[in-house]
Design an enzyme around this catalytic site. Structure first.
Site, PDB file in Angstrom:
ATOM      1  N   GLN A  29      32.853  54.824  45.650  1.00 58.54           N
ATOM      2  CA  GLN A  29      32.645  53.402  45.336  1.00 58.54           C
ATOM      3  C   GLN A  29      33.783  52.858  44.464  1.00 58.54           C
ATOM      4  O   GLN A  29      34.134  51.680  44.539  1.00 58.54           O
ATOM      5  CB  GLN A  29      31.310  53.184  44.597  1.00 58.54           C
ATOM      6  N   ASP A  78      21.806  52.509  36.465  1.00 56.82           N
ATOM      7  CA  ASP A  78      20.768  52.300  37.490  1.00 56.82           C
ATOM      8  C   ASP A  78      19.385  52.319  36.893  1.00 56.82           C
ATOM      9  O   ASP A  78      18.428  51.839  37.509  1.00 56.82           O
ATOM     10  CB  ASP A  78      20.901  53.375  38.566  1.00 56.82           C
ATOM     11  N   ARG A  92      24.567  48.225  47.729  1.00 55.83           N
ATOM     12  CA  ARG A  92      24.172  49.233  46.747  1.00 55.83           C
ATOM     13  C   ARG A  92      24.477  48.629  45.384  1.00 55.83           C
ATOM     14  O   ARG A  92      24.982  47.536  45.260  1.00 55.83           O
ATOM     15  CB  ARG A  92      24.900  50.560  46.961  1.00 55.83           C
ATOM     16  N   GLY A  93      24.013  49.400  44.352  1.00 56.94           N
ATOM     17  CA  GLY A  93      24.118  48.842  43.001  1.00 56.94           C
ATOM     18  C   GLY A  93      22.747  48.342  42.581  1.00 56.94           C
ATOM     19  O   GLY A  93      22.104  47.594  43.334  1.00 56.94           O
ATOM     20  N   ALA A  94      22.276  48.749  41.425  1.00 60.17           N
ATOM     21  CA  ALA A  94      20.887  48.473  41.046  1.00 60.17           C
ATOM     22  C   ALA A  94      20.479  47.014  41.182  1.00 60.17           C
ATOM     23  O   ALA A  94      19.494  46.699  41.879  1.00 60.17           O
ATOM     24  CB  ALA A  94      20.639  48.985  39.622  1.00 60.17           C
ATOM     25  N   ASN A 139      23.084  56.899  35.628  1.00 59.54           N
ATOM     26  CA  ASN A 139      24.159  56.217  36.353  1.00 59.54           C
ATOM     27  C   ASN A 139      24.768  57.183  37.349  1.00 59.54           C
ATOM     28  O   ASN A 139      24.354  58.345  37.463  1.00 59.54           O
ATOM     29  CB  ASN A 139      25.203  55.688  35.358  1.00 59.54           C
TER      30      ASN A 139
HETATM   31  C1  LIG Z   1      25.352  47.560  38.275  1.00 54.63           C
HETATM   32  S1  LIG Z   1      24.502  48.852  39.035  1.00 54.63           S
HETATM   33  C2  LIG Z   1      25.840  49.799  39.574  1.00 54.63           C
HETATM   34  C3  LIG Z   1      25.506  51.253  39.672  1.00 54.63           C
HETATM   35  O1  LIG Z   1      24.969  51.565  40.974  1.00 54.63           O
HETATM   36  C4  LIG Z   1      25.802  52.540  41.560  1.00 54.63           C
HETATM   37  O2  LIG Z   1      25.096  53.455  42.359  1.00 54.63           O
HETATM   38  P1  LIG Z   1      25.067  53.243  43.977  1.00 54.63           P
HETATM   39  O3  LIG Z   1      26.416  52.785  44.385  1.00 54.63           O
HETATM   40  O4  LIG Z   1      24.697  54.623  44.500  1.00 54.63           O
HETATM   41  O5  LIG Z   1      23.975  52.225  44.222  1.00 54.63           O
HETATM   42  C5  LIG Z   1      26.431  53.238  40.374  1.00 54.63           C
HETATM   43  O6  LIG Z   1      25.533  54.114  39.726  1.00 54.63           O
HETATM   44  C6  LIG Z   1      26.761  52.047  39.528  1.00 54.63           C
HETATM   45  O7  LIG Z   1      27.058  52.295  38.179  1.00 54.63           O
END
Ligand SMILES: CSC[C@H]1O[C@H](OP(=O)(O)O)[C@H](O)[C@@H]1O
Length: 364
Positions: free
Chosen positions: A203, A244, A53-55, A254
């Site tokens: 997270q 994101d 996960r993470g953009a 975000n």
């Molecule tokens: C550097 S992008 C990180 C961003 O993504 C996370 O969301 P997820 O864990 O649901 O993919 C979160 O919004 C982070 O800030």
């Protein structure tokens, strides 16, 4: 990043130059497990179910998903089908669409028999670009941390709050919000990080804490609702979060709870920065609140918590009554007016269309 002397990226190609390897992030911090993605479907599940996960990492995984698909069937029909299947995995992070569009345009312009090799090459380029972008964000963000350090007594700790995980685990390496922190620690600055646990998927508690601990960065895990109190009592010098999707006018989407943190920061005059790699800018959207699709995830992620039981087993534990449904919007949008600055790979700018176009004039 280095873990016990071994250098890791969060995604890489196996020795067979076909299998994609990722860290199964749902098992962290209790287990560091590498798993293989051998098909487009494996890549889609890994994104949808948040093994990764993470953009930026979602984009990189989707790019490799296209390569796995082309290795199986490089036809025009499968190129289109693969774009659809991977695009529907998660709706909010723009890097997913950015990577898929880039792959589709690049591969669509060539003969099918050339597509598999080209797709793997492109995915590797996207990964390498991400590493360099995040390194630059770190260098640009370091200057902001140094400015804050200069205003404090020598040797006094700089307290930085971050939300969710915008660390190297959310990207291919370095992270976005964490990159300035890693650069500051490497330069010997005395940094301490308040880590928001970040319900419901935790997270922060599971991933950012693990990253900070692995790299010897002083940190404290806090509940999401503690940040405002810490800011009121002068215990936060700056906030750095990830994104994101950031709009052309600087609105930032975000992880859920970011907006509330920004409100508290504004109320307490705490600088609120967003680490923003350019592939995360959606130039086609202005008003983030109105136009960015917010992922609604399973309410079970709210009514249950995933963790390690006393017997060492890992499982979901229910924390609310059977009859209670969970509401689970996974992101929110912080209007640009609440943001002190955007830390991009090209420098720091105001959260505004003017600020962004100054750094990215090609977008005029
Ligand atoms: C550097 S992008 C990180 C961003 O993504 C996370 O969301 P997820 O864990 O649901 O993919 C979160 O919004 C982070 O800030």
């Amino acid at each position: 990043m280095k873990i016990d002397g071994t250098h890791y990226r969060s995604i890489w190609l196996g020795d067979d130059q076909k299998t994609v390897k990722i860290i199964e992030q749902r098992l962290l911090p209790h287990e560091l497990k590498v798993v293989d993605l051998k098909s487009r479907e494996d890549a889609a599940i890994a994104i949808k179910d948040m093994w990764v996960r993470g953009a930026p990492l979602i984009g990189a995984t989707a790019a490799y998903g296209m390569a796995l698909a082309m290795a199986d069937d490089p036809s025009d029909a499968n190129l289109e089908k693969s774009w659809e299947i991977l695009h529907e995995t998660r709706p909010t992070a723009i890097n997913l669409r950015w990577a898929l569009n880039r792959a589709k345009a690049h591969l669509g312009a060539m003969a099918p028999e050339e597509r598999a090799a080209a797709a793997y090459k492109l995915a590797a380029e996207i990964c390498d670009e991400d590493v360099e972008i995040n390194r630059s964000i770190g260098e640009n963000g370091l200057k902001l941390i140094e400015e804050i350090a200069a205003k404090k007594a020598p040797g006094e700790t700089i307290n930085i709050l971050t939300h969710c995980n915008a660390g190297w685990l959310a990207t291919v390496d370095w992270g976005t919000a964490t990159s300035p922190i890693y650069h500051a620690v490497e330069k010997g600055l005395k940094v301490h990080v308040w880590v928001d646990e970040t319900r419901p998927r935790n997270q922060g508690a599971q991933l950012t804490s693990w990253e900070m601990a692995s790299h010897g960065v002083p940190h404290t895990l806090i509940v999401d609702n503690a940040g405002g109190h810490l800011m009121q009592h002068g215990q936060v010098d700056m906030v750095i979060v990830g994104t994101d999707r950031t709009t052309a006018q600087g609105d930032v989407c975000n992880k859920i709870g970011t907006y509330l943190k920004a409100l508290a920061a504004k109320d307490n005059n705490v600088p609120f920065y967003v680490a923003l790699p350019s592939p995360t800018i959606d130039w086609t959207v202005n008003d983030g609140v109105k136009e960015i699709p917010i992922e609604e995830r399973d309410g079970r992620e709210v009514t249950h918590v995933y963790g390690k039981l006393e017997n060492g087993e890992r499982d979901w534990v229910q924390i609310s009554p059977d009859a209670t449904p969970g509401g689970n919007p996974a992101f929110d949008v912080t209007p640009s007016r609440l943001i002190t600055g955007l830390i991009t790979e090209r420098g720091v700018c105001d959260a505004s269309s003017e600020g962004l176009k100054k750094l990215f004039p090609e977008q005029e």
